[in-house]
Design a protein around this motif. Structure first.
Motif, short mmCIF file in Angstrom:
data_model
loop_
_atom_site.label_atom_id
_atom_site.label_comp_id
_atom_site.label_asym_id
_atom_site.label_seq_id
_atom_site.Cartn_x
_atom_site.Cartn_y
_atom_site.Cartn_z
N ALA A 1 0.82 -1.21 0.00
CA ALA A 1 0.00 0.00 0.00
C ALA A 1 0.85 1.26 0.00
O ALA A 1 0.47 2.28 -0.60
CB ALA A 1 -0.94 0.00 1.21
N THR A 2 1.99 1.24 0.67
CA THR A 2 2.81 2.44 0.80
C THR A 2 3.46 2.82 -0.53
O THR A 2 3.68 4.00 -0.80
CB THR A 2 3.89 2.24 1.88
OG1 THR A 2 3.25 1.75 3.08
CG2 THR A 2 4.58 3.55 2.21
N PHE A 3 3.75 1.83 -1.36
CA PHE A 3 4.25 2.11 -2.72
C PHE A 3 3.13 2.03 -3.75
O PHE A 3 3.37 2.30 -4.92
CB PHE A 3 5.35 1.11 -3.09
CG PHE A 3 6.68 1.33 -2.40
CD1 PHE A 3 6.90 2.43 -1.60
CD2 PHE A 3 7.70 0.40 -2.56
CE1 PHE A 3 8.13 2.62 -0.97
CE2 PHE A 3 8.94 0.58 -1.94
CZ PHE A 3 9.14 1.69 -1.14
N ASN A 4 1.95 1.63 -3.34
CA ASN A 4 0.81 1.42 -4.24
C ASN A 4 1.23 0.57 -5.44
O ASN A 4 1.05 0.94 -6.60
CB ASN A 4 0.23 2.76 -4.72
CG ASN A 4 -1.16 2.61 -5.32
OD1 ASN A 4 -1.90 1.71 -4.97
ND2 ASN A 4 -1.52 3.50 -6.23
N GLN B 1 -0.94 8.11 -3.69
CA GLN B 1 0.50 8.29 -3.45
C GLN B 1 1.04 7.33 -2.40
O GLN B 1 2.23 7.37 -2.09
CB GLN B 1 0.78 9.72 -3.01
CG GLN B 1 0.39 10.78 -4.03
CD GLN B 1 0.67 12.18 -3.51
OE1 GLN B 1 1.74 12.73 -3.74
NE2 GLN B 1 -0.28 12.75 -2.79
N GLY B 2 0.16 6.50 -1.85
CA GLY B 2 0.57 5.60 -0.79
C GLY B 2 0.51 6.21 0.59
O GLY B 2 0.97 5.60 1.56
N ILE B 3 -0.06 7.38 0.71
CA ILE B 3 -0.15 8.07 2.00
C ILE B 3 -1.40 7.61 2.73
O ILE B 3 -2.50 7.64 2.17
CB ILE B 3 -0.19 9.60 1.81
CG1 ILE B 3 1.09 10.07 1.13
CG2 ILE B 3 -0.41 10.30 3.14
CD1 ILE B 3 1.04 11.53 0.69
N GLN B 4 -1.24 7.19 3.97
CA GLN B 4 -2.39 6.78 4.76
C GLN B 4 -3.19 8.03 5.16
O GLN B 4 -2.77 8.82 5.99
CB GLN B 4 -1.96 6.01 6.01
CG GLN B 4 -3.12 5.46 6.81
CD GLN B 4 -2.67 4.58 7.97
OE1 GLN B 4 -1.79 3.73 7.80
NE2 GLN B 4 -3.25 4.79 9.13
#
Length: 679
Positions: free
Chosen positions: A480-483, A532-535
């Motif tokens: 998820a952080t790098f999508n 952008q992978g931002i929570q």
């Protein structure tokens, strides 16, 4: 010329059903083993049995297997391929010192020297045990907890470097709790007879491991260790709770961490593991840290010494003498998982050398050169793009999501980055020294290498080209952080993927897997990160509420699935994977229909295109489990057991009902208004 024709056939195969394959599929006449079916079972009563029942009845688990299925078939194949690579290196005497080839050869040879390990007994880890025995203060205990990773022991609290979920361009130290020797807190606290028996066996196991370390009076010491771990377990979060990304992100300055937990010297802990003191940390389970640190403070040092000794022996047992290894296996393998026998030494050696904590990239580089076809990557690239288009179409048609949220969903979908086959950059093992005839020295060298690799990341910018699986791993993942969605080379083979199979089969198999990984970007937790992978929350409140109505219904469905009496799926724990399966299969079906360009699919083997699509999905999840492993799966694993990965999503898809004429009196039937459709 043959390669050119094959590439052309691939392009056609995923565009229209009438394309001619260059070669015959490896399974059956069009990509499915029809002989696996049990046609005495109606599809609507148990699609898993209908698709795989004959195989299930005829397959006998080998003594070393706790489960077996399509994933294991490919893993066995990759294992033999890696073994061949290693054995070729063993036969060579011309390998340059310090080369990856020399390191692979000598690491494997040092593991396979059973006679040397048997002669050494416990002595390879005696320096670790001697260090534990010298712990005489709180400061020394704190340092031992910090060194637990390098010492191969255990610790009730710890920290490590990972990606920052709210800032993908940096690393962040996460602080949390651990310290258990059994798989989950439930194994310590559940009053059911099975778990009472496991605890009794665990107690005897602790005694035996302490005996190998040369300790006496092992029974009361083992009882004290089990009592200590039970107290720790009482404060652990449930696994379903640990999945919640909102609850497990608690950014705290290092000064505040010290103020909040003043009894523990965090700086000394980090220093012992070679990690610079961080400016801030993420406390993943804040309500658990304080109570467990209280346990640390009130537990006598002699109990902690015994605890660390036990875990050092137990964790190293597979790397020591046959006597110690078999004694540990009797509990860790047989009692916990139902294994009747150890895997053959060469299998374990191949896993060690080619694994993610071994020399995985050195092996993977050769594996890719020998066993991965560029045509497979090109076809997978095309499939991924077709699935991307299909998911966009599905989002277009959602009646429960508003325009504002859809725009954010489109951005996330378009930003998905697929990684297919193997990394563009390989890990550099130049700093690792692997020597002949000293297996434990090699283990420690690799352990130090990976510890240093993690520690060095703090303060650097993450490399988005990095892979977190080796190419010869039969699996896939979403980050998820790098999508990103990642598919190693080894999974791109039948029954998951065959360039010569019928398109319906490839869409139902690898298409469903691709869709599953894409679906993780939109499951109950992956959907908390943006393009952008931002929570962050990119949903309107109304849309999120409607989404959660559907996820709650899915949880309720899966809670009803019980593979063994008294042992049922935890629908909340498995929710992310179940959303991935349901959404992935839905978008794969949409992609398959799009590929037909409005033309009817041919009937092959008496099966329509839709029937072949759903049978392909069932074929990749065929599996057989031992009871012990099945119970572990529902207690600990985030995935539903395979039979429910087949039946669970299908009973929510109208298209499956139509394909197999499923009627209201069939066992899997769900009323149309109660079927869950999310993506």
């Amino acid at each position: 010329m043959k390669k050119t024709l094959l590439s052309l056939s691939l392009a056609l195969a995923f565009a229209a059903p009438s394309a001619f394959a260059a070669e015959a599929p490896k399974l059956g006449t069009f990509g499915i083993e029809l002989g696996n079916r049990d046609n005495t079972v109606q599809p609507g009563d148990d699609f898993n049995r209908h698709a795989n029942g004959t195989w299930f009845d005829n397959y006998t688990l080998k003594d070393y297997e706790t489960r077996y299925g399509s994933f294991n078939t490919l893993s066995d194949q990759a294992e033999l391929q890696v073994k061949a690579i290693i054995e070729e290196l063993q036969a060579r005497s011309d390998l340059a010192p310090g080369s990856d080839e020399q390191k692979v050869r000598d690491l494997y040879a040092s593991y396979m020297d059973t006679a040397a390990r048997d002669a050494a007994g416990i002595t390879p880890i005696q320096p670790i045990l001697d260090g534990i025995a010298k712990i005489d203060s709180v400061a020394a205990l704190t340092a031992a907890f910090g060194r637990a990773g390098m010492d191969g022991s255990n610790a009730p609290v710890g920290g490590g470097v990972g990606l920052d979920r709210k800032d993908p361009n940096r690393y962040l130290v996460g602080v949390g709790v651990g310290g258990l020797g059994l798989p989950d807190k439930d194994f310590y606290l559940n009053p059911e007879p099975r778990f009472v028996q496991i605890r009794a066996a665990y107690l005897a196991h602790i005694e035996k491991m302490l005996g190998f370390a040369g300790l006496t009076d092992t029974k009361p010491r083992a009882e004290a260790i089990l009592a200590l771990e039970t107290e720790i377990a009482k404060n652990h979060w449930d696994r379903a709770q640990l999945r919640d990304r909102d609850k497990t992100y608690n950014l705290t300055s290092f000064d505040d961490l010290k103020a909040q937990f003043p009894s523990y010297d965090w700086a000394a802990h980090f220093a012992a593991q070679g990690l610079p003191t961080p400016a801030e940390v993420n406390v993943t389970t804040p309500s658990a840290v304080g109570p467990i640190l209280e346990i640390v403070g009130k537990t006598p040092l002699n109990v902690w010494r015994d605890y660390l000794t036990f875990h050092a022996v137990d964790n190293h047992a597979p790397l020591l003498s046959t006597e110690i290894d078999q004694a540990a296996f009797a509990f860790n393998g047989t009692v916990l998982s139902g294994q009747r026998a150890q895997r053959e030494p060469w299998k374990r050696g191949v896993a060690l050398v080619g694994g993610g904590q071994g020399l995985g990239d050195a092996v993977g580089k050769v594996y890719v050169a020998r066993h991965f076809q560029p045509e497979a990557k090109a076809a997978m690239d095309a499939l991924v793009e077709n699935l991307r288009k299909a998911l966009r179409q599905n989002i277009d048609n959602l009646d429960w999501m508003g325009a504002a949220t859809k725009e954010e969903a489109y951005k996330k979908l378009e930003s998905f980055r697929p990684k297919i086959g193997y990394p563009t950059k390989w890990r550099d093992y130049a700093s690792v020294t692997i020597v002949p005839n000293d297996f434990m020295a090699n283990v420690l060298a690799l352990r130090q290498f990976y510890t240093n690799d993690q520690n060095r990341r703090l303060g650097t910018v993450p490399d988005r080209d990095e892979w977190f699986m080796t190419p010869h791993t039969v699996n896939a993942y979403y980050n998820a952080t790098f999508n990103e969605i990642v598919f190693p080379a080894a999974i791109l083979q039948p029954p998951f993927f065959d360039v010569n199979a019928d398109p319906a089969v490839n869409y139902g198999a690898i298409g469903g897997v691709i869709g599953h990984e894409m679906g993780h970007g939109f499951d109950d937790q992956g959907s908390k990160s943006d393009w952008q992978g931002i929570q962050r929350n990119w949903w309107t409140d109304e849309d999120r509420a409607r989404f959660e109505e559907r996820t709650k219904a899915l949880v309720a469905q899966y809670n009803q699935f019980c593979p063994l009496e008294g042992h049922c799926v935890n629908g909340q724990l498995a929710l992310g994977e179940n959303i991935g399966d349901l959404g992935g299969l839905s978008m794969a079906y949409t992609a398959y229909q799009m590929s037909l360009n409005g033309q009817p699919a041919p009937v092959l083997g008496g099966l329509t295109g839709d029937q072949r699509f759903f049978l392909a999905w069932a074929q990749i999840w065929k599996s057989k489990y031992r009871d012990e492993a099945m119970i572990n799966q529902v207690k600990v694993g985030p995935h539903s057991p395979p039979q429910f990965r087949i039946n669970g999503p299908l009973r929510n898809l109208d298209e499956w009902y139509k394909a197999f004429n499923v009627q209201p009196d069939d066992a899997l039937y769900v009323k149309p208004e109660e079927r869950v459709r999310i993506w």
